[in-house]
Scaffold this active site. Structure first.
Site, PDB file in Angstrom:
ATOM      1  N   THR A 235     -63.809  15.606  39.408  1.00 47.64           N
ATOM      2  CA  THR A 235     -64.267  15.108  41.076  1.00 47.64           C
ATOM      3  C   THR A 235     -64.808  14.098  41.301  1.00 47.64           C
ATOM      4  OG1 THR A 235     -66.154  16.919  41.472  1.00 47.64           O
ATOM      5  CG2 THR A 235     -63.865  17.500  41.964  1.00 47.64           C
TER       6      THR A 235
ATOM      7  N   ARG B  13     -70.494  20.670  47.240  1.00 45.83           N
ATOM      8  CA  ARG B  13     -69.259  20.972  47.355  1.00 45.83           C
ATOM      9  C   ARG B  13     -68.073  22.286  47.799  1.00 45.83           C
ATOM     10  NH1 ARG B  13     -66.571  15.657  46.196  1.00 45.83           N
ATOM     11  NH2 ARG B  13     -68.579  14.411  45.910  1.00 45.83           N
TER      12      ARG B  13
ATOM     13  N   LYS C 295     -71.032  23.867  33.979  1.00 50.44           N
ATOM     14  CA  LYS C 295     -71.883  22.830  34.625  1.00 50.44           C
ATOM     15  C   LYS C 295     -72.309  23.295  35.779  1.00 50.44           C
ATOM     16  CE  LYS C 295     -70.957  18.086  36.805  1.00 50.44           C
ATOM     17  NZ  LYS C 295     -69.994  17.378  37.053  1.00 50.44           N
TER      18      LYS C 295
ATOM     19  N   TYR D 146     -63.989  25.841  49.726  1.00 45.76           N
ATOM     20  CA  TYR D 146     -64.095  26.057  50.831  1.00 45.76           C
ATOM     21  C   TYR D 146     -63.255  27.921  51.121  1.00 45.76           C
ATOM     22  CZ  TYR D 146     -61.252  25.896  55.414  1.00 45.76           C
ATOM     23  OH  TYR D 146     -60.899  26.494  57.040  1.00 45.76           O
TER      24      TYR D 146
ATOM     25  N   ILE E  35     -73.245  16.413  32.490  1.00 46.56           N
ATOM     26  CA  ILE E  35     -72.000  16.022  32.700  1.00 46.56           C
ATOM     27  C   ILE E  35     -72.577  14.849  34.135  1.00 46.56           C
ATOM     28  CG2 ILE E  35     -69.788  16.256  33.729  1.00 46.56           C
ATOM     29  CD1 ILE E  35     -69.299  18.375  32.204  1.00 46.56           C
TER      30      ILE E  35
ATOM     31  N   TYR F 116     -68.123  25.469  36.577  1.00 45.71           N
ATOM     32  CA  TYR F 116     -68.949  24.704  37.186  1.00 45.71           C
ATOM     33  C   TYR F 116     -68.879  25.264  38.557  1.00 45.71           C
ATOM     34  CZ  TYR F 116     -69.026  19.568  39.550  1.00 45.71           C
ATOM     35  OH  TYR F 116     -69.675  18.868  40.127  1.00 45.71           O
TER      36      TYR F 116
END
Length: 291
Positions: free
Chosen positions: A49, A143, A166, A112, A208, A138
């Site tokens: 991202t 986010r 992650k 979302y 990461i 992840y």
């Protein structure tokens, strides 16, 4: 071999450099890849991202993946980011994107939609069923708007073809529950640059990183020292990088890291809307920090 053996240390979530007309700047991407590998990162992530993937076309994604393979040229492993909140579409991408030279796929939890824990579990189970490469979960609630709990992560860790995680929740207790109870060969890395050192002390296998784009030498050395248990030597590098990390995330990612890379002469300071460059006041702090 398992991902836990192959992806120890620092992975860099590459930015996508753009020209002033906002086209992808492949020359700058090549410079960035060389800069990061030459300064010690252990692997690269294409289309994370941080690479502004929501604003890239499918053709651009294909071309970026293929260019990254070519430029890396087997020097380090390549992980490819393929995620989204439409499970069917992500499944189609997993079977159509060029993944032959990737070691794994990094897939962010659906954003979302805010699925339940069962929905997150079924989403990843479906992806793992079609992915030609091992899947790295992840979790990034800041986010996505939803958190993947330790229980869900550990449930998924038992699924075939899901080999890593992650973790970017920032919740140390949640991280510790995952680390305590994970399968032995299940990779767990930090998705938070600021707390990578203490998370490695708890048992994580590395990071990461966004910061590794622009501070690859100090950051990756700090991670290597931490993985050896030499926290006394790692700590000064951790605190040296701390202010830099503060600036990277002061307004928006990747606006901060792109500003630093611009000042280092590696890329243009260009982002695609809705993300804009750093405000002038923060950019001046970046310049002062780099001096």
């Amino acid at each position: 071999m398992s991902l836990r053996n192959d992806l120890q240390g620092t992975g860099v979530a590459l930015v996508t450099p753009f020209k002033n007309n906002t086209e992808v700047d492949y020359d700058a991407l090549g410079k960035l890849i060389d800069f990061d590998i030459d300064n010690g990162v252990e692997y690269v992530i294409s289309l994370g991202t941080t690479g502004e993937t929501p604003t890239l076309t499918s053709k651009e994604k294909f071309d970026i993946i293929n260019y990254t393979y070519e430029k890396v040229n087997n020097r380090v492993p390549v992980v490819v980011g393929i995620g989204g909140n439409n499970t069917k579409e992500v499944m189609e991408n997993l079977t159509s994107y060029p993944l032959d030279k990737a070691i794994a796929v990094l897939s962010a939890s659906p954003y979302y939609n805010k699925p339940s824990q069962e929905g997150i579990y079924q989403h990843y189970k479906a992806l793992a069923g079609v992915s030609p490469k091992p899947v790295i979960l992840y979790n990034v609630p800041g986010r996505t708007g939803s958190n993947m709990t330790a229980e869900t992560t550990l449930r998924l860790a038992k699924e075939k073809n899901i080999e890593g995680m992650k973790e970017a929740s920032g919740n140390m207790v949640q991280c510790m529950h995952i680390l305590r109870d994970r399968p032995e060969d299940f990779l767990v890395v930090s998705g938070d640059d600021h707390i990578a050192l203490p998370l490695i002390a708890c048992g994580m296998d590395g990071v990461i990183s966004v910061a590794a784009n622009c501070f690859p030498k100090d950051f990756s050395e700090m991670i290597r020292l931490s993985l050896k248990g030499n926290f006394k030597a790692a700590q000064p590098l951790h605190y040296k990088c701390l202010e830099g990390c503060d600036l990277l995330f002061a307004e928006n990612n990747p606006a901060g890291v792109k500003a630093v890379l611009y000042e280092l002469g590696i890329i243009e300071n260009v982002l695609r809307l809705p993300v804009v460059p750093l405000s002038e006041s923060i950019h001046q702090k970046v310049k002062a920090y780099l001096k």
